[in-house]
Design an enzyme around this catalytic site. Sequence first.
Site, mmCIF file in Angstrom:
data_model
loop_
_atom_site.group_PDB
_atom_site.id
_atom_site.type_symbol
_atom_site.label_atom_id
_atom_site.label_comp_id
_atom_site.label_asym_id
_atom_site.label_seq_id
_atom_site.Cartn_x
_atom_site.Cartn_y
_atom_site.Cartn_z
ATOM 1 N N GLY A 220 0.828 -1.192 0.000
ATOM 2 C CA GLY A 220 0.000 0.000 0.000
ATOM 3 C C GLY A 220 0.865 1.245 0.000
ATOM 4 O O GLY A 220 2.066 1.177 -0.246
ATOM 5 N N ASP A 221 0.203 2.365 0.284
ATOM 6 C CA ASP A 221 0.868 3.666 0.276
ATOM 7 C C ASP A 221 0.854 4.221 1.701
ATOM 8 O O ASP A 221 -0.224 4.518 2.236
ATOM 9 C CB ASP A 221 0.108 4.594 -0.685
ATOM 10 N N HIS A 239 14.395 9.614 6.653
ATOM 11 C CA HIS A 239 15.439 10.427 5.996
ATOM 12 C C HIS A 239 15.196 10.574 4.491
ATOM 13 O O HIS A 239 15.853 11.370 3.834
ATOM 14 C CB HIS A 239 16.855 9.888 6.311
HETATM 15 C C1 LIG Z 1 15.467 3.559 2.067
HETATM 16 S S1 LIG Z 1 14.324 2.241 1.870
HETATM 17 C C2 LIG Z 1 14.404 1.447 3.453
HETATM 18 C C3 LIG Z 1 14.007 0.006 3.397
HETATM 19 C C4 LIG Z 1 14.097 -0.737 4.742
HETATM 20 N N1 LIG Z 1 13.291 -0.109 5.781
HETATM 21 C C5 LIG Z 1 15.538 -0.821 5.170
HETATM 22 O O1 LIG Z 1 15.963 -0.014 5.998
HETATM 23 O O2 LIG Z 1 16.271 -1.681 4.656
HETATM 24 C C6 LIG Z 1 12.761 3.098 1.924
HETATM 25 C C7 LIG Z 1 11.559 2.197 1.724
HETATM 26 O O3 LIG Z 1 10.363 2.993 1.710
HETATM 27 C C8 LIG Z 1 9.483 2.423 0.771
HETATM 28 N N2 LIG Z 1 8.466 3.398 0.333
HETATM 29 C C9 LIG Z 1 8.662 4.500 -0.438
HETATM 30 N N3 LIG Z 1 7.485 5.107 -0.649
HETATM 31 C C10 LIG Z 1 6.536 4.380 0.000
HETATM 32 C C11 LIG Z 1 5.127 4.520 0.145
HETATM 33 N N4 LIG Z 1 4.480 5.550 -0.418
HETATM 34 N N5 LIG Z 1 4.468 3.597 0.881
HETATM 35 C C12 LIG Z 1 5.126 2.554 1.455
HETATM 36 N N6 LIG Z 1 6.477 2.377 1.353
HETATM 37 C C13 LIG Z 1 7.158 3.291 0.635
HETATM 38 C C14 LIG Z 1 10.422 2.008 -0.365
HETATM 39 O O4 LIG Z 1 9.813 1.101 -1.259
HETATM 40 C C15 LIG Z 1 11.589 1.436 0.409
HETATM 41 O O5 LIG Z 1 11.441 0.059 0.632
#
Ligand SMILES: C[S@@+](CC[C@H](N)C(=O)[O-])C[C@H]1O[C@@H](n2cnc3c(N)ncnc32)[C@H](O)[C@@H]1O
Length: 334
Positions: A220-221, A239
């Site tokens: 989801g979002d 971040h």
């Molecule tokens: C920098 S990564 C960190 C991933 C994980 N938490 C880690 O530390 O290994 C940021 C995560 O936020 C997710 N993300 C970005 N936009 C999102 C959204 N609108 N809803 C849910 N997740 C989202 C990305 O797909 C990604 O997996």
Amino acid sequence: MTTASAERGRLVELLFGFFPGQLMQTLARLGVPDALGEGPASVEELAARTGAHPGALGRLLRAAVGLDLVRPTADGRFALTAGGELLRTGRPGSVGNLAQLFCGDAVWRAWGELEWSVRTGEPAFEKITGRSSFEHMAQDPTLNAIFTEAMAEGTRSAAPGIVTSCDLTGVGTLADVGGGNGTLLAAFLAAHPGLRGILFDTPSGVGDPVAGERCVVVTGDMFAAVPAADAHLLKSVIHDWDDERNVAVLTRVREAMPAHGTLFVVEPVLDADPDALAAQRITLMSDLNMLVLTGGRERTEVEFAALLDAAGLRLTDVSPAPPSGYSVLRAVPA
Ligand SMILES: C[S@@+](CC[C@H](N)C(=O)[O-])C[C@H]1O[C@@H](n2cnc3c(N)ncnc32)[C@H](O)[C@@H]1O
């Protein structure tokens, strides 16, 4: 050596800092570390295997000897060093995907526009590609797979310290919001046999999830809604975004939390003391990385507390998660 010439040498080394990164990502993209994982090989064998130009590949390998990534064997072949082993994919401690992500085309071009980002305050990535980095990756399965595994590589080595720093007493269900492929959640589930997990991310973000049996995957979002749980986790998510977007995510988390709920935010915490800057080089480079890639930033404890406060949450404590550079910021409903 005079102080001035030593200082000049230091600056030249900094200026050429991207050369080794490009060398490592080229080795990784060609698949040289994986090929050498099977045993020493000659330049000709490696060139045939990777489709590279033998003369140029020999020069790349010679330079990699200088970086202690490969070593020449007595019979004129090349073997991996302990450092080179870490460029192999799927190995404990591997940085192969991190090298391909952070020195690869998309991030490389965005850093090439650092001046534009500093002049405008905007992420160069969006100028170059016309869309946000997460939208871009969702449309590029190869880059998305490298990103997902690169995040997992970073998280895997930090996970033991993070798990130890989060007190899950009384927590039945833990939701990892923006949890990627579930690498961190898997570490929590392994450490807490009674715990159930919810891995929440976008469809492209979860990739091929690894969190296992006691975990449900929900896509989801996070700006729209996040699943309810006793505790929520946000690692390397805050971040990525500016303050406004973060208040939206944190508000969604607050809405999904019960009265007894806890939020664990896992991020490096910048020390605002100017004397501490030299000790925070990696976090400060990451801050610029966020500037050019997503429009996000690294933050101080005071800045995290203000974001949490704006979302109806109260920061209760901050504990480091050694040996990683991350801290765990614990928050509860205000
Ligand atoms: C920098 S990564 C960190 C991933 C994980 N938490 C880690 O530390 O290994 C940021 C995560 O936020 C997710 N993300 C970005 N936009 C999102 C959204 N609108 N809803 C849910 N997740 C989202 C990305 O797909 C990604 O997996």
